[in-house]
Design an enzyme around this catalytic site. Structure first.
Site, PDB file in Angstrom:
ATOM      1  N   GLY A 144       0.822  -1.198   0.000  1.00  0.00           N
ATOM      2  CA  GLY A 144       0.000   0.000   0.000  1.00  0.00           C
ATOM      3  C   GLY A 144       0.857   1.249   0.000  1.00  0.00           C
ATOM      4  N   CYS A 145       0.239   2.380  -0.324  1.00  0.00           N
ATOM      5  CA  CYS A 145       0.988   3.635  -0.399  1.00  0.00           C
ATOM      6  C   CYS A 145       1.452   4.100   0.984  1.00  0.00           C
ATOM      7  CB  CYS A 145       0.144   4.711  -1.086  1.00  0.00           C
ATOM      8  SG  CYS A 145      -1.539   4.873  -0.462  1.00  0.00           S
ATOM      9  N   TYR A 146       0.549   4.113   1.952  1.00  0.00           N
ATOM     10  CA  TYR A 146       0.949   4.494   3.308  1.00  0.00           C
ATOM     11  C   TYR A 146       2.013   3.549   3.876  1.00  0.00           C
ATOM     12  CZ  TYR A 146      -2.807   7.984   4.030  1.00  0.00           C
ATOM     13  OH  TYR A 146      -3.620   9.089   3.971  1.00  0.00           O
ATOM     14  N   THR A 148       4.268   1.846   2.288  1.00  0.00           N
ATOM     15  CA  THR A 148       5.548   2.065   1.612  1.00  0.00           C
ATOM     16  C   THR A 148       6.309   3.212   2.255  1.00  0.00           C
ATOM     17  OG1 THR A 148       4.756   1.187  -0.500  1.00  0.00           O
ATOM     18  CG2 THR A 148       6.631   2.685  -0.582  1.00  0.00           C
TER      19      THR A 148
END
Length: 341
Positions: A144-146, A148
């Site tokens: 996920g972006c968060y 990462t």
């Protein structure tokens, strides 16, 4: 090599196509959509010159050695076994295979989990920390972006046990594109413009993903405090991370640790003391920029980690993982410098 993109009409899908169009070794052979099959992708995104025709996700003409699944949670768990059986490798951007425990997935995602055998087969695709396994994988769960931004920011401290295990607090902020292209009140212009909103307090589905990886690195790490905020900008994530130092440190020593840790990681850039990144510094790029501070008065370390949520947080990292899977240089197709302003 030929690749296909399923979920091509979302922001992650169209970002994948942009990157793959400039990749020297990968060719987009087919694009797929469950909602707009038969429509030209140019009609959905007029900035795309090539006239891709969106194919039905249920069709049998998915092409290529590799399939990117840029779909909502719950879709890829159904399609990945079929794609593997047909001889494709898969990179899943949806989150269905990030959590190894199906019960934890069901609790946080409120969906039926993938089968246990599929979960065992999937490799977590945080490239900087899992290259060896990614290179051998048939299924990669793109982070996920968060997670990462948070995990790249925390990893050196957690692995070296330089922080108190129960002291980690993450204050994270994301641009509106992180919510996808769908229209809802929560991302309506009048609701987000000149406004900052906290959301999914203590319930964000990325919390167990972060805790799972932290636990792999250091089994003393327990639950963390993780808060997310919606910021009135299009792209970008900033994770501001706080943790109590577990040993005597200095900001210079911490920066040396990060520089040594990431010296062979071309997409992680560590700032010098006193310099902190902003989201514009990585806009449109696959970089994660990290700044670090240490407060002797409170004995607290602060790490600021920024990424572009659609790039390093999604499509960029997916292409980075594809490069590793197929033996290309990790940076292939991803070397464009950030856009500014």
């Amino acid at each position: 090599m030929k690749v296909s993109v399923i979920g091509a009409t979302g922001y992650g899908g169209i970002e994948l196509i942009r990157l793959l169009q400039q990749h020297p070794h990968m060719h987009v052979a087919s694009v797929h959509s469950s909602s707009q099959a038969g429509v030209s992708l140019h009609d959905v995104y007029p900035h795309i010159e090539e006239r891709f025709v969106l194919r039905d996700i249920r069709s049998d003409d998915i092409e290529g050695e590799l399939v990117f699944l840029a779909t909502p949670p719950g879709v890829s768990s159904e399609w990945t076994p079929k794609l593997l059986a047909a001889g494709h490798k898969v990179i899943d951007l949806s989150g269905d295979f990030r959590l190894r425990d199906g019960d934890v997935y069901a609790k946080w995602y409120k969906k039926t989990p993938p089968g246990e055998e599929m979960l065992k087969q999937a490799v977590y695709g945080l490239t900087e920390w899992n290259r060896e396994h990614i290179a051998k994988a048939n299924v990669v769960a793109n982070p996920g972006c968060y997670p990462t931004a948070t995990l790249l920011g925390l990893a050196p401290l957690v692995i070296q046990k330089w922080v108190v295990s129960d002291s980690i607090i993450v204050d994270a902020k994301s641009g509106v594109s992180g919510a996808g292209r769908g229209v809802s009140l929560g991302v309506h212009f009048a609701e987000t413009n000149e406004n900052v909103k906290i959301y999914k307090v203590n319930t964000h589905q990325h919390i167990p993903e972060i805790e799972q990886m932290l636990g792999d690195w250091n089994d003393q790490i327990g639950p963390i405090t993780f808060s997310t905020h919606l910021i009135p900008m299009t792209r970008g994530i900033m994770a501001t991370i706080y943790a109590e130092a577990a040993c005597i440190v200095s900001v210079d020593r911490i920066i040396e640790l990060y520089e040594e840790t990431y010296k062979h990681c071309p997409f992680v850039r560590v700032r010098e003391a006193g310099s902190f990144p902003c989201t514009k510094d990585v806009y449109g790029s696959n970089y994660c920029d990290i700044g670090i501070a240490y407060d002797e008065r409170t004995n607290r370390i602060t790490v600021v980690s920024v990424i572009d949520n659609l790039m390093k947080g999604a499509a960029g990292q997916a292409v980075q993982n594809a490069n590793v899977m197929f033996g290309f240089d990790e940076q292939t197709g991803l070397t464009a410098m950030p856009m500014y302003p």
